[in-house]
Design an enzyme around this catalytic site. Structure first.
Site, PDB file in Angstrom:
ATOM      1  N   ASP A 121       0.842  -1.208   0.000  1.00 42.05           N
ATOM      2  CA  ASP A 121       0.000   0.000   0.000  1.00 42.05           C
ATOM      3  C   ASP A 121       0.877   1.259   0.000  1.00 42.05           C
ATOM      4  O   ASP A 121       0.555   2.263  -0.636  1.00 42.05           O
ATOM      5  CB  ASP A 121      -0.908   0.004   1.233  1.00 42.05           C
ATOM      6  CG  ASP A 121      -1.732  -1.267   1.321  1.00 42.05           C
ATOM      7  OD1 ASP A 121      -2.200  -1.736   0.275  1.00 42.05           O
ATOM      8  OD2 ASP A 121      -1.882  -1.810   2.436  1.00 42.05           O
ATOM      9  N   HIS A 139      -5.037  -3.267   5.979  1.00 47.45           N
ATOM     10  CA  HIS A 139      -4.701  -3.630   4.592  1.00 47.45           C
ATOM     11  C   HIS A 139      -5.917  -4.197   3.867  1.00 47.45           C
ATOM     12  O   HIS A 139      -5.958  -5.363   3.512  1.00 47.45           O
ATOM     13  CB  HIS A 139      -3.541  -4.633   4.563  1.00 47.45           C
ATOM     14  CG  HIS A 139      -3.277  -5.162   3.185  1.00 47.45           C
ATOM     15  ND1 HIS A 139      -2.796  -4.374   2.163  1.00 47.45           N
ATOM     16  CD2 HIS A 139      -3.480  -6.381   2.636  1.00 47.45           C
ATOM     17  CE1 HIS A 139      -2.705  -5.082   1.064  1.00 47.45           C
ATOM     18  NE2 HIS A 139      -3.116  -6.313   1.316  1.00 47.45           N
TER      19      HIS A 139
HETATM   20  P1  NAI Z   1      -0.807 -18.485  -4.824  1.00 45.75           P
HETATM   21  O1  NAI Z   1      -2.036 -19.331  -4.835  1.00 45.75           O
HETATM   22  O2  NAI Z   1      -0.119 -18.233  -6.115  1.00 45.75           O
HETATM   23  O3  NAI Z   1       0.264 -19.118  -3.840  1.00 45.75           O
HETATM   24  C1  NAI Z   1      -0.063 -19.557  -2.570  1.00 45.75           C
HETATM   25  C2  NAI Z   1       0.861 -20.706  -2.223  1.00 45.75           C
HETATM   26  O4  NAI Z   1       0.568 -21.093  -0.886  1.00 45.75           O
HETATM   27  C3  NAI Z   1       0.661 -21.948  -3.123  1.00 45.75           C
HETATM   28  O5  NAI Z   1       1.898 -22.343  -3.655  1.00 45.75           O
HETATM   29  C4  NAI Z   1       0.105 -22.986  -2.172  1.00 45.75           C
HETATM   30  O6  NAI Z   1       0.517 -24.323  -2.461  1.00 45.75           O
HETATM   31  C5  NAI Z   1       0.677 -22.519  -0.849  1.00 45.75           C
HETATM   32  N1  NAI Z   1      -0.036 -23.013   0.325  1.00 45.75           N
HETATM   33  C6  NAI Z   1      -1.370 -23.123   0.526  1.00 45.75           C
HETATM   34  N2  NAI Z   1      -1.612 -23.663   1.732  1.00 45.75           N
HETATM   35  C7  NAI Z   1      -0.411 -23.885   2.313  1.00 45.75           C
HETATM   36  C8  NAI Z   1       0.003 -24.431   3.542  1.00 45.75           C
HETATM   37  N3  NAI Z   1      -0.878 -24.868   4.458  1.00 45.75           N
HETATM   38  N4  NAI Z   1       1.327 -24.518   3.787  1.00 45.75           N
HETATM   39  C9  NAI Z   1       2.232 -24.075   2.867  1.00 45.75           C
HETATM   40  N5  NAI Z   1       1.907 -23.562   1.691  1.00 45.75           N
HETATM   41  C10 NAI Z   1       0.596 -23.475   1.412  1.00 45.75           C
HETATM   42  O7  NAI Z   1      -1.196 -17.110  -4.110  1.00 45.75           O
HETATM   43  P2  NAI Z   1      -0.371 -15.730  -4.099  1.00 45.75           P
HETATM   44  O8  NAI Z   1      -0.767 -14.898  -5.255  1.00 45.75           O
HETATM   45  O9  NAI Z   1       1.063 -16.043  -3.880  1.00 45.75           O
HETATM   46  O10 NAI Z   1      -0.984 -15.020  -2.795  1.00 45.75           O
HETATM   47  C11 NAI Z   1      -0.741 -15.540  -1.509  1.00 45.75           C
HETATM   48  C12 NAI Z   1      -1.473 -14.736  -0.449  1.00 45.75           C
HETATM   49  O11 NAI Z   1      -0.941 -13.408  -0.369  1.00 45.75           O
HETATM   50  C13 NAI Z   1      -2.966 -14.553  -0.725  1.00 45.75           C
HETATM   51  O12 NAI Z   1      -3.684 -14.730   0.476  1.00 45.75           O
HETATM   52  C14 NAI Z   1      -3.077 -13.125  -1.187  1.00 45.75           C
HETATM   53  O13 NAI Z   1      -4.347 -12.574  -0.942  1.00 45.75           O
HETATM   54  C15 NAI Z   1      -2.016 -12.472  -0.325  1.00 45.75           C
HETATM   55  N6  NAI Z   1      -1.571 -11.163  -0.804  1.00 45.75           N
HETATM   56  C16 NAI Z   1      -1.201 -10.250   0.143  1.00 45.75           C
HETATM   57  C17 NAI Z   1      -0.812  -8.985  -0.191  1.00 45.75           C
HETATM   58  C18 NAI Z   1      -0.418  -8.001   0.870  1.00 45.75           C
HETATM   59  O14 NAI Z   1      -0.256  -6.810   0.545  1.00 45.75           O
HETATM   60  N7  NAI Z   1      -0.215  -8.391   2.114  1.00 45.75           N
HETATM   61  C19 NAI Z   1      -0.782  -8.547  -1.600  1.00 45.75           C
HETATM   62  C20 NAI Z   1      -1.115  -9.590  -2.526  1.00 45.75           C
HETATM   63  C21 NAI Z   1      -1.514 -10.839  -2.132  1.00 45.75           C
END
Ligand code: NAI
Length: 340
Positions: free
Chosen positions: A174, A201
Site C-alpha cells: 500500500d 490492509h
Molecule cells: P498463490 O495461490 O499463487 O500461492 C499460494 C501458495 O501457498 C501456493 O503455492 C500454495 O501451495 C501454498 N499453500 C497453501 N496452503 C499452504 C500451507 N498450508 N502450507 C504451505 N503452503 C501453502 O497465491 P499468491 O498470489 O502467492 O498469494 C498468496 C497470499 O498473499 C494470498 O492470500 C493473497 O491474498 C495475499 N496477498 C497479500 C498482499 C499483501 O499486501 N499483504 C498482496 C497480494 C496478495
C-alpha cells in the site's frame, strides 16, 4: 529511512558477498512456490543478510529451491514439503518467517472473502512456527491481513510465546502504491514521494496521509480519485489478471523490502516504516492492531509512532477505517477461539 525500490536494490548489490556473523540470518518462506512466494524467494536470495533460505510449500518448494539456489550469492537454499517433517525442518532455527501461503482473490472478491480458506492455513502455520521457531519475527502476507495477524497473535498467546514486537502484517505494498500513484498524478519520480499509509490492509482501512506527503494541497476530485486508487489499487491487478490471482510481483518486491528493513534493523541500523502491529494507538477503542509508522530495531517493533497531524478529510477516513478494522480483528480472534 530506506525507502525506495531502487535504493533497496542498490543496497543489495553493494553488500553482496559481504555477510558477517552479525548479519547472517535464516529466513523461511511458507508458501514459497506460489505467485508471491517464488519472486519473493528470488529477491531474498539476492539479500546478503539472508544466509539460509528455507522454502516450504505443500507442493513445488524443492523445485523453486533448486532453481533459486543457482543464483550466485553466498547463501544456501533448501526446499521442503510437508512429508518427512518438512515444516519442522524449514522452521527450526529460522529468525524471520514470511507467510505468503494462502489463496489469492479472483475478480469481484474482497480480501475478507478469503477468510474461510486462509484463516485455517495461517492458524496451522502459526502453530508450527510457535512450536519450532517461537522467537522468530513473523511477517504475515496472507490475506485478509487485518484478520490473519490477530489469528497468529491468538495462536501464539495460546502457546504462551506471544511477543507483540515480533509480529507484523505486511502493508508495504500500500505504501509503495501510494508513492507510485501520487508520482503519476504529479509527474514526479516515485522514489522522491514518500507517503505514510496507516490503518489496515483492505479497502477503506487503507488510509494514506497525503497531508503529510510532499503534496498536501491535492484536493477535490483529484484527491478523491487518488485516495480511492490507493485503497483499491489491488483490484486493478485482480481485474487485469482476470481470474489468475492478485498482485504477486509488486507484492514480492514489497515483502522483500520490508524483510530487508527488518533484517537491517535487527542488525543494528534502525528503519522506520508503516506496518500493521499490535498497537497502543486505538486500544482504548477496542482496536488491538493498527498500522502506523513503526521504528524497527533489534527486538522488532521498538517504537510505534502516533499518526501525527491529520486534516478533517483524513480524520473521516480514519473513522471509517476503524469501523471495519474492529470487525476484521474480532473475526480473527473469534476464529481461533472457536477453532483452536
Ligand atoms: P498463490 O495461490 O499463487 O500461492 C499460494 C501458495 O501457498 C501456493 O503455492 C500454495 O501451495 C501454498 N499453500 C497453501 N496452503 C499452504 C500451507 N498450508 N502450507 C504451505 N503452503 C501453502 O497465491 P499468491 O498470489 O502467492 O498469494 C498468496 C497470499 O498473499 C494470498 O492470500 C493473497 O491474498 C495475499 N496477498 C497479500 C498482499 C499483501 O499486501 N499483504 C498482496 C497480494 C496478495
Amino acid at each position: 529511512m530506506v525507502f525506495l525500490a531502487r535504493n533497496v536494490f542498490a543496497q543489495v548489490q553493494r553488500r553482496a558477498f559481504s555477510s558477517t556473523a552479525a548479519n547472517a540470518y535464516k529466513v523461511a518462506v511458507l508458501g514459497a512456490a506460489g505467485g508471491i512466494g517464488q519472486p519473493l524467494s528470488l529477491l531474498l536470495k539476492l539479500n546478503d543478510k539472508v544466509t539460509d533460505l528455507s522454502l516450504y510449500d505443500l507442493r513445488g518448494a524443492p523445485g523453486v529451491a533448486a532453481d533459486v539456489s543457482h543464483v550466485p550469492t553466498n547463501s544456501t537454499v533448501k526446499g521442503y514439503l510437508p512429508d518427512n517433517g518438512g515444516l519442522e525442518k524449514a522452521l527450526t532455527g529460522a529468525e524471520v518467517i514470511l507467510i505468503p501461503a494462502g489463496v489469492p482473490r479472483k475478480p469481484g472478491m474482497t480480501r475478507d472473502d478469503l477468510f474461510n480458506t486462509n484463516a485455517s492455513i495461517v492458524r496451522d502455520l502459526a502453530k508450527a512456527a510457535a512450536e519450532y521457531a517461537p522467537k522468530a519475527f513473523i511477517l504475515v502476507i496472507a490475506n485478509p491481513v487485518n484478520s490473519t495477524v490477530p489469528i497468529v497473535a491468538e495462536v501464539y498467546k495460546s502457546k504462551g510465546v506471544y511477543d507483540p514486537k515480533r509480529l507484523f502484517g505486511v502493508t508495504t505494498l500500500d505504501v509503495l502504491r501510494a508513492s507510485r500513484f501520487i508520482s503519476e498524478v504529479k509527474g514526479t519520480d516515485p522514489n522522491d514521494e514518500p507517503v505514510t499509509v496507516v490503518g489496515g490492509h483492505s479497502g477503506v482501512t487503507i488510509v494514506p496521509l497525503l497531508s503529510q506527503s510532499n503534496h498536501p494541497n491535492i484536493e477535490g476530485e483529484t484527491l478523491d480519485a487518488l485516495v480511492h486508487r490507493i485503497q483499491f489499487g489491488g483490484d486493478e491487478v485482480v481485474k487485469a489478471k482476470d481470474g489468475a490471482g492478485s498482485a504477486t510481483l509488486s507484492m514480492a518486491q514489497a515483502a522483500a523490502r520490508f524483510a530487508n528493513s527488518l533484517l537491517s534493523s535487527i542488525s543494528g541500523t534502525t528503519v522506520t516504516e508503516p506496518t500493521f502491529v499490535d498497537s497502543p494507538l486505538f486500544k482504548d477503542e477496542g482496536i488491538e492492531f493498527f498500522s502506523s509508522q513503526v521504528t524497527l530495531g533489534p527486538s522488532g517493533a521498538e517504537e510505534i509512532h502516533p499518526l501525527g497531524k491529520l486534516n478533517e478529510y483524513e480524520e473521516k477516513l480514519i473513522d471509517a477505517a476503524k469501523v471495519d478494522l474492529k470487525k476484521n480483528i474480532a473475526k480473527g480472534v473469534k476464529f481461533v477461539a472457536e477453532n483452536p
